[in-house]
Motif scaffolding. Sequence first.
Motif, mmCIF file in Angstrom:
data_model
loop_
_atom_site.group_PDB
_atom_site.id
_atom_site.type_symbol
_atom_site.label_atom_id
_atom_site.label_comp_id
_atom_site.label_asym_id
_atom_site.label_seq_id
_atom_site.Cartn_x
_atom_site.Cartn_y
_atom_site.Cartn_z
ATOM 1 N N PRO A 52 34.820 30.650 46.170
ATOM 2 C CA PRO A 52 34.734 30.747 44.711
ATOM 3 C C PRO A 52 34.115 32.048 44.210
ATOM 4 O O PRO A 52 33.299 32.665 44.891
ATOM 5 C CB PRO A 52 33.866 29.554 44.316
ATOM 6 N N VAL A 53 34.536 32.421 43.000
ATOM 7 C CA VAL A 53 33.945 33.531 42.259
ATOM 8 C C VAL A 53 32.995 32.894 41.249
ATOM 9 O O VAL A 53 33.394 32.008 40.490
ATOM 10 C CB VAL A 53 35.022 34.365 41.535
ATOM 11 N N VAL A 54 31.748 33.329 41.234
ATOM 12 C CA VAL A 54 30.731 32.751 40.359
ATOM 13 C C VAL A 54 30.367 33.780 39.291
ATOM 14 O O VAL A 54 29.998 34.913 39.611
ATOM 15 C CB VAL A 54 29.476 32.336 41.157
ATOM 16 N N LEU A 55 30.489 33.368 38.034
ATOM 17 C CA LEU A 55 30.116 34.208 36.897
ATOM 18 C C LEU A 55 28.981 33.517 36.156
ATOM 19 O O LEU A 55 29.111 32.348 35.762
ATOM 20 C CB LEU A 55 31.311 34.402 35.957
ATOM 21 N N ASP A 56 27.885 34.219 35.952
ATOM 22 C CA ASP A 56 26.709 33.652 35.290
ATOM 23 C C ASP A 56 26.628 34.201 33.864
ATOM 24 O O ASP A 56 26.492 35.406 33.667
ATOM 25 C CB ASP A 56 25.447 34.016 36.067
ATOM 26 N N PHE A 57 26.722 33.313 32.906
ATOM 27 C CA PHE A 57 26.623 33.666 31.498
ATOM 28 C C PHE A 57 25.297 33.139 30.964
ATOM 29 O O PHE A 57 25.203 32.009 30.504
ATOM 30 C CB PHE A 57 27.799 33.080 30.711
ATOM 31 N N GLU A 58 24.259 33.945 31.098
ATOM 32 C CA GLU A 58 22.917 33.606 30.607
ATOM 33 C C GLU A 58 22.488 32.208 31.042
ATOM 34 O O GLU A 58 22.048 31.400 30.227
ATOM 35 C CB GLU A 58 22.844 33.746 29.088
ATOM 36 N N GLY A 59 22.616 31.949 32.343
ATOM 37 C CA GLY A 59 22.134 30.679 32.881
ATOM 38 C C GLY A 59 23.177 29.585 32.993
ATOM 39 O O GLY A 59 22.900 28.534 33.567
ATOM 40 N N ARG A 61 26.540 28.941 34.828
ATOM 41 C CA ARG A 61 27.419 29.519 35.844
ATOM 42 C C ARG A 61 28.742 28.763 35.890
ATOM 43 O O ARG A 61 28.774 27.548 36.031
ATOM 44 C CB ARG A 61 26.756 29.469 37.212
ATOM 45 N N VAL A 62 29.817 29.522 35.802
ATOM 46 C CA VAL A 62 31.152 28.952 36.001
ATOM 47 C C VAL A 62 31.627 29.423 37.373
ATOM 48 O O VAL A 62 31.499 30.602 37.718
ATOM 49 C CB VAL A 62 32.136 29.330 34.864
ATOM 50 N N GLU A 63 32.129 28.480 38.164
ATOM 51 C CA GLU A 63 32.523 28.720 39.545
ATOM 52 C C GLU A 63 34.031 28.483 39.650
ATOM 53 O O GLU A 63 34.504 27.367 39.432
ATOM 54 C CB GLU A 63 31.744 27.773 40.453
ATOM 55 N N ILE A 64 34.772 29.530 39.938
ATOM 56 C CA ILE A 64 36.236 29.503 39.858
ATOM 57 C C ILE A 64 36.816 29.667 41.257
ATOM 58 O O ILE A 64 36.427 30.586 41.992
ATOM 59 C CB ILE A 64 36.736 30.643 38.952
ATOM 60 N N CYS A 65 37.750 28.775 41.609
ATOM 61 C CA CYS A 65 38.353 28.872 42.927
ATOM 62 C C CYS A 65 39.802 28.380 42.891
ATOM 63 O O CYS A 65 40.077 27.256 42.475
ATOM 64 C CB CYS A 65 37.556 28.050 43.941
ATOM 65 N N ARG A 67 43.363 27.560 45.037
ATOM 66 C CA ARG A 67 43.790 27.108 46.363
ATOM 67 C C ARG A 67 45.277 26.790 46.294
ATOM 68 O O ARG A 67 45.782 26.390 45.254
ATOM 69 C CB ARG A 67 42.993 25.866 46.763
ATOM 70 N N THR A 68 45.936 26.909 47.384
ATOM 71 C CA THR A 68 47.379 26.734 47.493
ATOM 72 C C THR A 68 48.072 27.578 46.427
ATOM 73 O O THR A 68 47.515 28.543 45.929
ATOM 74 C CB THR A 68 47.815 25.255 47.445
ATOM 75 N N PHE A 69 49.275 27.201 46.069
ATOM 76 C CA PHE A 69 50.023 28.010 45.108
ATOM 77 C C PHE A 69 49.762 27.614 43.662
ATOM 78 O O PHE A 69 50.181 28.316 42.758
ATOM 79 C CB PHE A 69 51.525 27.934 45.401
ATOM 80 N N ASP A 70 49.075 26.485 43.419
ATOM 81 C CA ASP A 70 48.937 26.069 42.024
ATOM 82 C C ASP A 70 47.647 25.326 41.691
ATOM 83 O O ASP A 70 47.479 24.862 40.574
ATOM 84 C CB ASP A 70 50.133 25.206 41.616
ATOM 85 N N GLU A 71 46.710 25.215 42.617
ATOM 86 C CA GLU A 71 45.492 24.453 42.361
ATOM 87 C C GLU A 71 44.356 25.369 41.915
ATOM 88 O O GLU A 71 44.178 26.456 42.455
ATOM 89 C CB GLU A 71 45.077 23.684 43.611
ATOM 90 N N LEU A 72 43.590 24.875 40.946
ATOM 91 C CA LEU A 72 42.475 25.636 40.377
ATOM 92 C C LEU A 72 41.300 24.693 40.175
ATOM 93 O O LEU A 72 41.452 23.601 39.620
ATOM 94 C CB LEU A 72 42.895 26.250 39.039
ATOM 95 N N SER A 73 40.130 25.118 40.629
ATOM 96 C CA SER A 73 38.911 24.339 40.447
ATOM 97 C C SER A 73 37.911 25.148 39.626
ATOM 98 O O SER A 73 37.732 26.346 39.857
ATOM 99 C CB SER A 73 38.291 23.993 41.804
ATOM 100 N N PHE A 74 37.280 24.474 38.681
ATOM 101 C CA PHE A 74 36.131 25.018 37.963
ATOM 102 C C PHE A 74 34.932 24.160 38.320
ATOM 103 O O PHE A 74 35.017 22.933 38.270
ATOM 104 C CB PHE A 74 36.319 24.941 36.437
ATOM 105 N N GLY A 75 33.852 24.804 38.687
ATOM 106 C CA GLY A 75 32.586 24.116 38.858
ATOM 107 C C GLY A 75 31.607 24.671 37.847
ATOM 108 O O GLY A 75 31.787 25.778 37.332
ATOM 109 N N TRP A 76 30.575 23.909 37.586
ATOM 110 C CA TRP A 76 29.596 24.310 36.583
ATOM 111 C C TRP A 76 28.192 24.110 37.147
ATOM 112 O O TRP A 76 27.760 22.969 37.349
ATOM 113 C CB TRP A 76 29.780 23.496 35.297
ATOM 114 N N ASP A 77 27.513 25.198 37.429
ATOM 115 C CA ASP A 77 26.107 25.176 37.833
ATOM 116 C C ASP A 77 25.850 24.333 39.080
ATOM 117 O O ASP A 77 24.826 23.670 39.177
ATOM 118 C CB ASP A 77 25.225 24.679 36.675
ATOM 119 N N THR A 78 26.763 24.350 40.037
ATOM 120 C CA THR A 78 26.568 23.533 41.233
ATOM 121 C C THR A 78 26.300 24.351 42.488
ATOM 122 O O THR A 78 25.629 23.884 43.399
ATOM 123 C CB THR A 78 27.799 22.637 41.499
#
Length: 174
Positions: A52-59, A61-65, A67-78
């Motif tokens: 995942p690529v983690v971007l921190d916006f003033e505390g 964090r959005v975690e973007i990853c 997978r495969t040809f069409d799957e997308l995951s967002f995580g939040w502060d994990t």
Amino acid sequence: MGISGFEPSYLVGIDAVRQAHGARLAALTGRRLTGIALVRFAEDGDWYADCPVVLDFEGTRVEICHRTFDELSFGWDTIHTSAAITGWEWSELSPQWSHHDDRLQAFVGLRLLGVALLEWRPGTRDLADGTVAPEFVFDVGRLRITNGLDENSIEVGPTPPEFVRYEPVPRPCS
């Protein structure tokens, strides 16, 4: 992947992503990008684009990853980017968190002007057709974390015309 706190929940399609994460993405608008994190190998510094690529916006964090040809995951502060990455016995290389990336550094410290979700819709059908990517808009340009066909890809610059742009949250009908 041995990443502390990383428990991806992959979605497919613009509607699923907007419904699950649109409001939280929109709420990032106005915040400053205060930090970034991605996984690199200690031996050569190469980015491991499957993590995942983690971007921190003033505390927040959005975690973007992707997978495969069409799957997308967002995580939040994990994800715990201060924790060592473990469990890579299958690889001779040593993954570690890096808080620097030349493509992303120009955006660190800047206020986010807007967020969009992009859907890849080329004129002819291809493997990436229908993939979804978040785009972050700053006064110096645009940053996208796109699907690099089974891994993340970082893109900077104008939005390619093959993307259809969606607001993260649908506007109410009037």
